[in-house]
Design an enzyme around this catalytic site. Structure first.
Site, PDB file in Angstrom:
ATOM      1  N   ASP A  59     -25.796 -14.648   0.567  1.00 23.41           N
ATOM      2  CA  ASP A  59     -25.066 -14.548   1.828  1.00 23.41           C
ATOM      3  C   ASP A  59     -25.617 -13.322   2.547  1.00 23.41           C
ATOM      4  O   ASP A  59     -25.385 -12.185   2.124  1.00 23.41           O
ATOM      5  CB  ASP A  59     -23.567 -14.388   1.562  1.00 23.41           C
ATOM      6  CG  ASP A  59     -22.736 -14.281   2.831  1.00 23.41           C
ATOM      7  OD1 ASP A  59     -23.323 -14.160   3.923  1.00 23.41           O
ATOM      8  OD2 ASP A  59     -21.493 -14.306   2.734  1.00 23.41           O
ATOM      9  N   ASN A  86     -34.343 -17.377   7.657  1.00 27.82           N
ATOM     10  CA  ASN A  86     -33.939 -18.508   8.486  1.00 27.82           C
ATOM     11  C   ASN A  86     -32.453 -18.495   8.834  1.00 27.82           C
ATOM     12  O   ASN A  86     -32.064 -19.013   9.879  1.00 27.82           O
ATOM     13  CB  ASN A  86     -34.287 -19.812   7.756  1.00 27.82           C
ATOM     14  CG  ASN A  86     -33.686 -21.027   8.426  1.00 27.82           C
ATOM     15  OD1 ASN A  86     -34.123 -21.458   9.488  1.00 27.82           O
ATOM     16  ND2 ASN A  86     -32.650 -21.591   7.805  1.00 27.82           N
ATOM     17  N   TYR A 163     -25.944 -13.736  21.205  1.00 27.87           N
ATOM     18  CA  TYR A 163     -27.063 -14.415  20.549  1.00 27.87           C
ATOM     19  C   TYR A 163     -28.397 -13.906  21.086  1.00 27.87           C
ATOM     20  O   TYR A 163     -29.324 -13.612  20.326  1.00 27.87           O
ATOM     21  CB  TYR A 163     -26.943 -15.927  20.761  1.00 27.87           C
ATOM     22  CG  TYR A 163     -27.998 -16.720  20.055  1.00 27.87           C
ATOM     23  CD1 TYR A 163     -27.966 -16.885  18.672  1.00 27.87           C
ATOM     24  CD2 TYR A 163     -29.037 -17.323  20.759  1.00 27.87           C
ATOM     25  CE1 TYR A 163     -28.938 -17.629  18.013  1.00 27.87           C
ATOM     26  CE2 TYR A 163     -30.009 -18.058  20.118  1.00 27.87           C
ATOM     27  CZ  TYR A 163     -29.958 -18.212  18.741  1.00 27.87           C
ATOM     28  OH  TYR A 163     -30.932 -18.945  18.093  1.00 27.87           O
ATOM     29  N   LYS A 167     -31.339 -11.924  18.826  1.00 27.34           N
ATOM     30  CA  LYS A 167     -32.709 -12.417  18.651  1.00 27.34           C
ATOM     31  C   LYS A 167     -33.733 -11.472  19.286  1.00 27.34           C
ATOM     32  O   LYS A 167     -34.847 -11.329  18.782  1.00 27.34           O
ATOM     33  CB  LYS A 167     -32.842 -13.825  19.220  1.00 27.34           C
ATOM     34  CG  LYS A 167     -32.080 -14.876  18.432  1.00 27.34           C
ATOM     35  CD  LYS A 167     -32.504 -14.930  16.966  1.00 27.34           C
ATOM     36  CE  LYS A 167     -31.834 -16.066  16.209  1.00 27.34           C
ATOM     37  NZ  LYS A 167     -32.248 -16.144  14.792  1.00 27.34           N
ATOM     38  N   THR A 198     -29.650 -29.982  16.225  1.00 21.77           N
ATOM     39  CA  THR A 198     -29.055 -29.619  14.932  1.00 21.77           C
ATOM     40  C   THR A 198     -27.557 -29.369  15.114  1.00 21.77           C
ATOM     41  O   THR A 198     -27.046 -29.347  16.245  1.00 21.77           O
ATOM     42  CB  THR A 198     -29.692 -28.333  14.370  1.00 21.77           C
ATOM     43  OG1 THR A 198     -29.358 -27.228  15.230  1.00 21.77           O
ATOM     44  CG2 THR A 198     -31.207 -28.453  14.266  1.00 21.77           C
TER      45      THR A 198
END
Length: 245
Positions: A59, A86, A163, A167, A198
């Site tokens: 985790d 990932n 987000y 990134k 996804t």
């Protein structure tokens, strides 16, 4: 046989990345924060005849879990050839610069940024034992600050703040990590798998999971003359494959 650890690999792009690397002869340590889901993913791959795979509980939000995963992997192998960071989350949407609560920022950054750093630091000793070590940080085209400043960019209006920040920070870490390792056999790169259908985006993306995973695999299997410190993105830069930071 080369070895690879993939975080967040029990489903979606991570799972398909595991499948494709198994097909290329790698031994895969499939990282999952849930033991049962990890074992289920391993069973699916083994049912396809891809047997050189086992689950590792990790985790990336939990330093104790990362430490435990390092200890477990160290008992299985003295060399890690590839680390694929990932695991990632989008966070709850919408995300704006003024209304999004600071806790939401911290949650997304914990997984997408700090988790990557902790995992990389935990496994770097095993990677140093490889003759051709590779680190792949799975990022997003939304991490490009250059493109976010360009009103002509096709995703210009798409700005989930937490987000994007996570990134962009991951991309910055990738640049510095590659620089720190520039005089070694390491290849360290960021890969944008593209806007892929996804669970991550409620299957809204036009890209396919196999194509997205293939982009990650390409960076993971670079030869000794391959580039390092790059931001690969077929989506943002279809002609060159290299996105502006």
């Amino acid at each position: 046989m080369k070895t690879v650890l993939i975080t967040g690999a029990n489903k979606s792009i991570g799972f398909e990345t595991a499948r494709q690397l198994l097909q290329q002869g790698y031994y895969v340590y499939l990282g999952s924060r849930d033991m049962q889901k990890g074992q289920q993913a391993v069973s699916l791959l083994q049912a396809e005849g891809l047997t050189q795979v086992e689950s590792i509980v990790i985790d990336v939000d939990n330093p104790d879990s990362i430490k435990a995963a390092r200890e477990v992997l160290g008992q299985k192998t003295s060399v890690l050839d590839v680390l694929i960071n990932n695991a990632g989350i989008s966070g709850s949407l919408p995300q704006t610069a003024l209304e999004t609560e600071i806790g939401a920022f911290r949650q997304v950054l914990e997984t997408n940024f700090f988790g990557v750093i902790e995992v990389t630091q935990a496994f770097i000793d095993l990677l140093r034992q490889s003759t051709e070590p590779r680190i792949v940080n799975v990022t997003s085209g939304l991490g490009s600050l250059t493109l976010h400043s360009d009103p002509a960019w096709k995703y210009f209006a798409v700005k989930p703040t937490a987000y994007v920040a996570s990134k962009a920070a991951l991309n910055a870490y990738t640049i510095v990590l590659a620089h720190n390792l520039q005089d070694t056999p390491f290849k360290v790169n960021a890969v944008d798998p593209g806007y892929t259908a996804t669970d991550f985006n409620h299957h809204s993306g036009p890209g396919t999971v196999p194509d997205a995973a293939a982009r990650v695999v390409k960076a993971a299997t670079l030869g000794p003359d391959g580039p390092t410190g790059q931001f690969f993105s077929d989506d943002n830069a279809p002609e060159t494959g290299i996105s502006p930071w």
